[in-house]
Design a protein around this motif. Structure first.
Motif, PDB file in Angstrom:
ATOM      1  N   GLU A  68      12.933  -4.851  50.556  1.00 21.01           N
ATOM      2  CA  GLU A  68      12.089  -3.694  50.845  1.00 21.01           C
ATOM      3  C   GLU A  68      11.012  -3.592  49.763  1.00 21.01           C
ATOM      4  O   GLU A  68      11.251  -3.908  48.593  1.00 21.01           O
ATOM      5  N   PHE A  69       9.833  -3.118  50.147  1.00 16.09           N
ATOM      6  CA  PHE A  69       8.739  -2.990  49.176  1.00 16.09           C
ATOM      7  C   PHE A  69       9.135  -2.097  48.002  1.00 16.09           C
ATOM      8  O   PHE A  69       8.678  -2.290  46.879  1.00 16.09           O
ATOM      9  N   SER A  70       9.983  -1.113  48.258  1.00 21.22           N
ATOM     10  CA  SER A  70      10.379  -0.162  47.219  1.00 21.22           C
ATOM     11  C   SER A  70      11.099  -0.826  46.043  1.00 21.22           C
ATOM     12  O   SER A  70      11.137  -0.281  44.944  1.00 21.22           O
ATOM     13  N   LYS A  71      11.652  -2.027  46.254  1.00 10.08           N
ATOM     14  CA  LYS A  71      12.356  -2.728  45.179  1.00 10.08           C
ATOM     15  C   LYS A  71      11.395  -3.405  44.207  1.00 10.08           C
ATOM     16  O   LYS A  71      11.799  -3.839  43.131  1.00 10.08           O
ATOM     17  N   GLY A  72      10.123  -3.544  44.588  1.00  9.76           N
ATOM     18  CA  GLY A  72       9.137  -4.116  43.684  1.00  9.76           C
ATOM     19  C   GLY A  72       9.260  -5.609  43.472  1.00  9.76           C
ATOM     20  O   GLY A  72       8.768  -6.138  42.473  1.00  9.76           O
ATOM     21  N   VAL A  73       9.911  -6.310  44.396  1.00  2.00           N
ATOM     22  CA  VAL A  73      10.039  -7.761  44.290  1.00  2.00           C
ATOM     23  C   VAL A  73       8.934  -8.441  45.086  1.00  2.00           C
ATOM     24  O   VAL A  73       8.271  -9.357  44.615  1.00  2.00           O
ATOM     25  N   VAL A  74       8.736  -7.997  46.316  1.00  2.00           N
ATOM     26  CA  VAL A  74       7.636  -8.455  47.167  1.00  2.00           C
ATOM     27  C   VAL A  74       6.639  -7.313  47.251  1.00  2.00           C
ATOM     28  O   VAL A  74       6.997  -6.193  47.628  1.00  2.00           O
ATOM     29  N   LEU A  75       5.397  -7.598  46.876  1.00  2.00           N
ATOM     30  CA  LEU A  75       4.403  -6.535  46.729  1.00  2.00           C
ATOM     31  C   LEU A  75       3.258  -6.679  47.727  1.00  2.00           C
ATOM     32  O   LEU A  75       2.653  -7.744  47.832  1.00  2.00           O
ATOM     33  N   PRO A  76       2.947  -5.599  48.462  1.00  2.00           N
ATOM     34  CA  PRO A  76       1.831  -5.613  49.411  1.00  2.00           C
ATOM     35  C   PRO A  76       0.554  -5.118  48.748  1.00  2.00           C
ATOM     36  O   PRO A  76       0.585  -4.578  47.638  1.00  2.00           O
ATOM     37  N   HIS A  77      -0.575  -5.296  49.433  1.00  2.00           N
ATOM     38  CA  HIS A  77      -1.819  -4.753  48.899  1.00  2.00           C
ATOM     39  C   HIS A  77      -2.721  -4.183  49.993  1.00  2.00           C
ATOM     40  O   HIS A  77      -3.863  -3.807  49.721  1.00  2.00           O
ATOM     41  N   GLU A  78      -2.226  -4.095  51.225  1.00  2.00           N
ATOM     42  CA  GLU A  78      -3.071  -3.547  52.286  1.00  2.00           C
ATOM     43  C   GLU A  78      -2.233  -2.784  53.300  1.00  2.00           C
ATOM     44  O   GLU A  78      -1.023  -2.982  53.405  1.00  2.00           O
TER      45      GLU A  78
END
Length: 209
Positions: free
Chosen positions: A70-80
């Motif tokens: 999940e993005f909330s874990k800060g492992v895989v980061l989105p930008h859009e």
């Protein structure tokens, strides 16, 4: 029109029942041997050679499966931001095919270029596949040495991944994992817990924007 086995028939199917058509086409290709599964698990080193801004460029990275977070874990980061219509389209395609047809493109930080050095060493010989589509030369090397794969996995143990392209596909993969669990189609550690990615060193000299 030029090729009945163009992957666009799976990636962007058309007709009254496009998702069903993609599922049927995939099954036919598997039965006919058009698509075959490799006999051993592998990493795939992929290189594109192209011209940008008048210069010849080469970008090389690893195609592999990545555990979904999940993005909330800060492992895989989105930008859009993403659009619900596009995610619904990709989700229905995954429901029909249980496949990723195109890899998400992600970048990683590696100041010492440890992984890229490994990748360059592993791809110094003739590629398994190479072809020129008229604009880009594509090259692919297959790496199935378990010790080498383990070393590259260890390289990524503490890294973050920055999605460069494929936000809709990543969010869809998260939704698909959730749906599979709800439907009793998968358990933790099964295929839907992972997604296909192309991982490229953020400071690779061939990157062009």
């Amino acid at each position: 029109a030029k090729n009945p086995y163009n992957v666009i028939r799976l990636e962007l199917p058309k007709g009254e029942d496009p998702y069903g058509a993609a599922g049927r086409t995939l099954q036919e290709w598997l039965e006919e041997g058009i698509l075959k599964q490799d006999t051993e698990p592998a990493l795939y080193i992929y290189e594109e050679e192209f011209t940008a801004y008048g210069e010849k460029k080469k970008v090389k990275g690893i195609i592999c499966r990545v555990k979904l977070e999940e993005f909330s874990k800060g492992v895989v980061l989105p930008h859009e931001e993403t659009l619900s219509k596009a995610k619904e389209d990709r989700f229905r395609l995954m429901q029909s095919t249980f496949c990723n047809f195109s890899q998400i493109y992600s970048l990683y930080r590696d100041e010492a270029h440890t992984t890229l050095s490994r990748v360059d060493l592993l791809s110094r010989d003739t590629p398994r596949y190479e072809f020129d589509d008229g604009q880009v030369i594509h090259r692919l090397w297959v790496v199935n040495d378990k010790a080498v794969i383990a070393a590259i996995q260890e390289d990524f143990a503490e890294r973050k991944l920055y999605i460069a392209d494929g936000h809709h596909r990543y969010e869809t993969a998260l939704n698909f994992r959730r749906w599979c669990r709800e439907q009793g189609l998968s358990a933790p550690g099964d295929g839907p817990d992972y997604v296909m990615m192309m991982l490229v060193d953020m400071e690779h000299e061939g990157l062009a924007v």
